[in-house]
Design an enzyme around this catalytic site. Structure first.
Site, PDB file in Angstrom:
ATOM      1  N   ASN A   1      44.324  45.526  39.965  1.00  9.41           N
ATOM      2  CA  ASN A   1      45.349  44.599  39.495  1.00  9.41           C
ATOM      3  C   ASN A   1      45.090  44.111  38.082  1.00  9.41           C
ATOM      4  O   ASN A   1      46.024  43.742  37.360  1.00  9.41           O
ATOM      5  CB  ASN A   1      45.450  43.412  40.448  1.00  9.41           C
ATOM      6  CG  ASN A   1      46.225  43.769  41.699  1.00  9.41           C
ATOM      7  OD1 ASN A   1      47.102  44.609  41.669  1.00  9.41           O
ATOM      8  ND2 ASN A   1      45.884  43.135  42.802  1.00  9.41           N
TER       9      ASN A   1
ATOM     10  N   HIS B   1      39.319  46.449  49.673  1.00  6.12           N
ATOM     11  CA  HIS B   1      40.707  46.369  49.204  1.00  6.12           C
ATOM     12  C   HIS B   1      41.343  47.751  49.242  1.00  6.12           C
ATOM     13  O   HIS B   1      41.230  48.535  48.304  1.00  6.12           O
ATOM     14  CB  HIS B   1      40.735  45.777  47.795  1.00  6.12           C
ATOM     15  CG  HIS B   1      42.102  45.704  47.200  1.00  6.12           C
ATOM     16  ND1 HIS B   1      42.322  45.783  45.844  1.00  6.12           N
ATOM     17  CD2 HIS B   1      43.333  45.585  47.769  1.00  6.12           C
ATOM     18  CE1 HIS B   1      43.611  45.706  45.606  1.00  6.12           C
ATOM     19  NE2 HIS B   1      44.245  45.592  46.757  1.00  6.12           N
TER      20      HIS B   1
END
Length: 324
Positions: free
Chosen positions: A230, A180
């Protein structure tokens, strides 16, 4: 998706020149190394020629000196991304960060195609398409038969379960994980590495080595909703929206106190506009649905703004107004 991508490292994404200057600085010393020296990885494919895909392809070609195939079903997307890449490299040349021949050498390492079957000879494949579950599952199902049996299959997802994506790859599940990257990839040094239940130690080891060869600093996260970036960032943004809808402060005051009081480069509402309010809402919905914890319930105002089409900078209006 965006995540801590825009906030980390004090990056200000208010101008393209900021991205270019950071990019030039971070690539100067490692641009033309002879090889990545990553065992078993002599080539990379990136699926998705958007902002994330282009950034990943560029750092792989520039920092790790690897041949890269950039794949997208849209030739228009490919053309747009390669034109932007040429502008970034030209800016580096104009600032004497690269010579013309070095810039051309980097560009020569990147080939483009609309044919996903071109992954057949690739050692490390990174999917960077939009955060749509069915789309990603479909791609990994295809990769399970298209990719060679030793290829590592990585996803750039910022919220979807890696275990679920790996399951779609069938017998290749042990070679699936998430790399990511943070946005913009040429600037941000952080990358989250997430293993699914099926991911083998060898797959993880190779992914960590490749990310380091690309000039990144990897952090490992468990395969849990939101992962690390996140899971921390989105509730922060969501709470700022709740403060706005509850009239605790104006948008300017909310952003100003966080900028001036905690030294973040931009306030949470401005950051949400840059990320995209639809993206923020989607991630909050994943956190809320998958954990069942009410603290992740999306703000009512955030939902209404997305319903109105006020998605932030990309639509011209979010918490602030922008000129298209």
């Amino acid at each position: 998706m965006a995540a801590l991508r825009l906030a980390a490292q004090g990056v200000r994404l208010t101008t393209l020149n900021t991205i270019r200057s950071h990019s030039a600085r971070s690539f100067t010393t490692s641009a033309l190394r002879l090889s990545a020296n990553v065992d078993g990885v002599d080539s990379v494919s990136v699926i998705g020629a958007g902002q994330m895909g282009l950034g990943i392809a560029l750092v792989a070609a520039r920092n790790a000196s690897l041949p890269v195939t950039l794949i997208d079903s849209s030739q228009a997307s490919i053309d747009k991304s390669t034109a932007f890449m040429s502008k970034l490299l030209a800016k580096d040349v104009s600032k004497s960060k690269l010579t013309e021949s070095e810039a051309e050498e980097i560009k020569s390492r990147i080939t483009t195609t609309t044919d996903i079957a071109s992954v057949a000879s690739t050692d490390f494949i990174i999917e960077a398409v939009p955060e749509i579950v069915d789309l990603k599952l479909s791609i990994f199902n295809q990769l399970s038969t298209l990719a060679k049996p030793t290829a590592i299959l990585a996803t750039n997802t910022s919220s979807i379960s890696i275990t679920k994506i790996a399951a779609a790859a069938g017998s290749a599940a042990d070679r699936v994980l998430s790399t990511h990257f943070m946005n913009p990839v040429p600037v941000q040094t952080g990358v989250e590495i997430i293993s699914g239940l099926q991911t083998s130690p060898k797959t993880l080891e190779t992914a960590l080595a490749l990310c380091k060869a690309m000039g990144k600093i990897p952090s490992q996260s468990a395969d849990t909703p939101g992962f690390l970036a996140n899971r921390i960032l989105m509730p922060y943004i969501n709470e700022a929206v709740i403060c706005l809808e509850s009239n605790i402060g104006t948008r300017e005051d909310i952003d100003a106190i966080m900028k001036n009081g905690t030294n973040v480069p931009m306030g949470p509402l401005t950051l949400a506009d840059f990320i995209g309010l639809d993206t923020c809402l989607a991630i909050m919905n994943v956190l809320y649905r998958d954990t069942g914890d009410s603290k992740y319930r999306p703000s009512v105002l955030l939902q209404r703004m997305v319903d109105a089409g006020w998605l932030g900078k990309k639509s011209g209006r979010g918490f602030y107004e922008y000129k298209k």
